[in-house]
Motif scaffolding. Structure first.
Motif, mmCIF file in Angstrom:
data_model
loop_
_atom_site.group_PDB
_atom_site.id
_atom_site.type_symbol
_atom_site.label_atom_id
_atom_site.label_comp_id
_atom_site.label_asym_id
_atom_site.label_seq_id
_atom_site.Cartn_x
_atom_site.Cartn_y
_atom_site.Cartn_z
ATOM 1 N N TYR A 214 -30.345 -13.031 -9.906
ATOM 2 C CA TYR A 214 -29.452 -11.755 -10.291
ATOM 3 C C TYR A 214 -30.123 -11.295 -11.622
ATOM 4 N N ALA A 215 -31.185 -10.870 -11.620
ATOM 5 C CA ALA A 215 -31.955 -10.449 -12.897
ATOM 6 C C ALA A 215 -31.530 -8.989 -13.612
ATOM 7 N N GLY A 216 -30.890 -8.071 -12.673
ATOM 8 C CA GLY A 216 -30.575 -6.727 -13.024
ATOM 9 C C GLY A 216 -31.918 -6.120 -13.402
ATOM 10 N N VAL A 217 -31.673 -5.446 -14.534
ATOM 11 C CA VAL A 217 -32.629 -4.639 -15.003
ATOM 12 C C VAL A 217 -33.866 -5.437 -15.919
ATOM 13 N N GLY A 218 -33.741 -6.849 -15.976
ATOM 14 C CA GLY A 218 -34.569 -7.497 -16.530
ATOM 15 C C GLY A 218 -34.424 -8.037 -18.011
ATOM 16 N N LEU A 219 -32.895 -8.083 -18.462
ATOM 17 C CA LEU A 219 -32.599 -8.374 -19.586
ATOM 18 C C LEU A 219 -33.214 -9.772 -20.073
ATOM 19 N N VAL A 235 -40.382 -14.727 -12.399
ATOM 20 C CA VAL A 235 -40.046 -14.106 -11.499
ATOM 21 C C VAL A 235 -38.598 -13.691 -11.295
ATOM 22 N N ALA A 236 -38.352 -12.420 -11.220
ATOM 23 C CA ALA A 236 -36.903 -11.840 -11.125
ATOM 24 C C ALA A 236 -36.642 -11.543 -9.658
ATOM 25 N N VAL A 237 -35.346 -11.976 -9.463
ATOM 26 C CA VAL A 237 -34.779 -11.437 -8.108
ATOM 27 C C VAL A 237 -33.449 -10.811 -8.462
ATOM 28 N N GLU A 238 -33.304 -9.576 -7.614
ATOM 29 C CA GLU A 238 -32.162 -9.047 -8.049
ATOM 30 C C GLU A 238 -31.888 -8.182 -6.826
ATOM 31 N N GLY A 239 -30.319 -7.877 -6.219
ATOM 32 C CA GLY A 239 -30.205 -7.269 -4.972
ATOM 33 C C GLY A 239 -30.144 -5.928 -5.142
ATOM 34 N N ASP A 240 -29.914 -5.243 -6.130
ATOM 35 C CA ASP A 240 -30.016 -3.740 -6.452
ATOM 36 C C ASP A 240 -31.444 -3.247 -6.573
ATOM 37 N N ARG A 241 -31.920 -2.532 -5.596
ATOM 38 C CA ARG A 241 -33.249 -2.264 -5.614
ATOM 39 C C ARG A 241 -33.755 -1.267 -6.798
ATOM 40 N N ARG A 242 -32.750 -0.337 -7.193
ATOM 41 C CA ARG A 242 -32.956 0.323 -8.662
ATOM 42 C C ARG A 242 -33.147 -0.642 -9.639
ATOM 43 N N ALA A 243 -32.105 -1.601 -10.016
ATOM 44 C CA ALA A 243 -32.519 -2.379 -11.019
ATOM 45 C C ALA A 243 -33.726 -3.141 -10.932
ATOM 46 N N ARG A 245 -36.636 -2.295 -9.628
ATOM 47 C CA ARG A 245 -37.773 -1.434 -9.961
ATOM 48 C C ARG A 245 -37.641 -1.636 -11.521
ATOM 49 N N LEU A 246 -36.351 -1.110 -11.841
ATOM 50 C CA LEU A 246 -36.349 -1.113 -13.551
ATOM 51 C C LEU A 246 -36.994 -2.301 -14.346
ATOM 52 N N SER A 247 -36.541 -3.292 -13.835
ATOM 53 C CA SER A 247 -36.927 -4.665 -14.499
ATOM 54 C C SER A 247 -38.529 -4.864 -14.492
ATOM 55 N N ILE A 248 -39.121 -4.332 -13.814
ATOM 56 C CA ILE A 248 -40.432 -4.173 -13.916
ATOM 57 C C ILE A 248 -41.207 -3.422 -15.203
ATOM 58 N N THR A 249 -40.429 -2.361 -15.272
ATOM 59 C CA THR A 249 -40.494 -1.502 -16.429
ATOM 60 C C THR A 249 -40.121 -2.038 -17.808
ATOM 61 N N ASN A 250 -39.020 -2.644 -17.569
ATOM 62 C CA ASN A 250 -38.601 -3.694 -18.925
ATOM 63 C C ASN A 250 -39.275 -4.727 -19.158
ATOM 64 N N ALA A 251 -39.477 -5.352 -18.209
ATOM 65 C CA ALA A 251 -40.131 -6.664 -18.453
ATOM 66 C C ALA A 251 -41.788 -6.631 -17.937
ATOM 67 N N PRO A 252 -42.635 -6.002 -18.797
ATOM 68 C CA PRO A 252 -43.927 -5.976 -18.229
ATOM 69 C C PRO A 252 -44.498 -7.297 -17.959
ATOM 70 N N GLU A 255 -42.994 -10.890 -12.230
ATOM 71 C CA GLU A 255 -42.876 -10.566 -10.625
ATOM 72 C C GLU A 255 -41.460 -10.187 -10.198
ATOM 73 N N ALA A 256 -41.187 -9.066 -9.592
ATOM 74 C CA ALA A 256 -39.977 -8.970 -9.382
ATOM 75 C C ALA A 256 -39.928 -8.571 -7.802
ATOM 76 N N THR A 257 -38.582 -9.159 -7.238
ATOM 77 C CA THR A 257 -38.297 -8.691 -5.698
ATOM 78 C C THR A 257 -36.694 -8.329 -5.555
ATOM 79 N N ALA A 258 -36.743 -7.420 -4.777
ATOM 80 C CA ALA A 258 -35.442 -6.741 -4.539
ATOM 81 C C ALA A 258 -34.853 -7.436 -3.063
ATOM 82 N N GLY A 259 -33.639 -7.892 -3.117
ATOM 83 C CA GLY A 259 -32.996 -8.577 -1.984
ATOM 84 C C GLY A 259 -31.882 -9.680 -2.346
#
Length: 349
Positions: A214-219, A235-243, A245-252, A255-259
């Motif tokens: 439930y990683a959100g935008v990668g806080l 590894v960050a897993v988040e249900g909201d696809r927009r969030a 995608r932003l987690s990769i930007t916020n946490a270079p 690895e991020a997966t939406a679902g």
């Protein structure tokens, strides 16, 4: 029956912003009261055959020493339902929240834990902290708030919880990108307090692997990545696809997966992880996700919870699988309301 008035002695605080009283053997959940007070209640919900009623304290006959004048003119019975504790001193607000967390852990997880709720910086004596504020627009163009458990509107000039500025998506001095309408903590002091608490209990080491659920935008992922370094893995897993995608930007470097978290864990990332951060929505992680977490045998799990009942239920599930509650911190990031945020550390026995 709705509209019934009676004198009652107010009992203990309960989860949800009310205290429990008894009337003719029936439990009554009383808002705008404090433990130990004697008040006149007016029933707002309930019928003759119901096991409990809801009520407001409409007259205080014997006041608690912790009762204070509400700073907001719209707080109180038959008014705005946004605040539960405007009539309570700040210190007592926090101790009441701690009692609720303790009671939920005792009742739902069988644990006896003393809980101290910590004040965080960023509000003005419990006011002016809500950086995202929504009003209902009245037909005449004015603003309104809703009554408690009702669609009925209360015209207001302003909400005293509203911050003088909108959200600033900053944690530990680092700017985060958040989509319009995306989730970010509404109290300006919350991100720093929660990040510090999570890192403090997990103590991530270089080269370790971490799973942020439930990683959100990668806080949390951002600061986990900083700690585990290039030799580690986050590894960050988040249900909201927009969030996601932003987690990769916020946490270079993560690895991020939406679902859906449970579905993602059932299908992938099935190896061992050293650390797990759980920051689920209000209903909690629940059994499926908890069992997926313990299957990865982490040495430590940081559980960030906005609902003490959901936290306690999940702590009990962790206990079934050999993970004990090691520590718990609670933060007053929703002053004047009954809500509280907790960070719990779970580890193998």
């Amino acid at each position: 029956m709705v509209g019934t008035r009676a004198e009652v002695e107010v009992g203990p605080i309960a989860h949800g912003g009310f205290c429990v009283a008894r009337l003719d053997g029936r439990a009554v959940f009383v808002r705008h009261s404090l433990p130990g007070e004697r008040v006149v209640i007016e029933v707002t919900e309930g019928a003759t055959g119901d096991t409990f009623w809801r009520a407001d304290a409409v007259e205080v006959l014997s006041a608690s020493p912790d009762r204070v004048p509400a700073p907001c003119p719209y707080a109180g019975p038959d008014a705005c339902g946004g605040c539960d504790f405007q009539h309570v001193s700040r210190g007592r607000q926090r101790s009441l929240k701690g009692e609720v967390v303790s009671e939920q852990l005792r009742r739902l997880a069988g644990l006896d834990v003393a809980v101290t709720v910590e004040q965080v910086p960023g509000d003005d004596e419990g006011l002016r902290w809500r950086t995202r504020q929504r009003y209902v627009e009245r037909p005449d163009g004015g603003k309104a708030m809703r009554k408690h458990r009702s669609h009925e509107l209360v015209p207001v000039d302003e909400c005293l919880l509203e911050a003088p500025h909108g959200p600033r998506h900053v944690a530990m001095g680092i700017d985060f990108e958040v989509a319009d309408g995306g989730f970010w903590q509404v109290h300006p002091g919350a991100p720093d307090a929660l990040v510090e608490a999570v890192l403090g209990v997990l103590d991530p080491q270089p080269g370790e692997s971490a799973l942020d659920l439930y990683a959100g935008v990668g806080l949390f992922a951002r600061f986990l990545q900083d700690r585990v370094g290039e030799s580690g893995r986050v590894v960050a897993v988040e249900g909201d696809r927009r969030a996601s995608r932003l987690s990769i930007t916020n946490a270079p470097g993560i690895e991020a997966t939406a679902g859906d978290v449970g579905e993602v864990l059932a299908a992938s990332y099935d190896g061992a992880f050293d650390l797990v951060v759980l920051d689920p929505p209000r209903e909690g992680a629940k059994r499926t996700v908890v069992e997926q977490v313990v299957a990865r045998t982490p040495r430590a799990v940081a559980y960030v919870a906005c609902d003490p009942a959901a936290l306690a239920r999940d702590v009990a599930i962790f206990a079934e699988h050999g993970y004990a509650l090691v520590s718990l911190r609670a933060f007053d990031v929703f002053p004047m309301t009954h809500h509280v945020e907790c960070v719990a550390l779970l580890a193998p026995r």
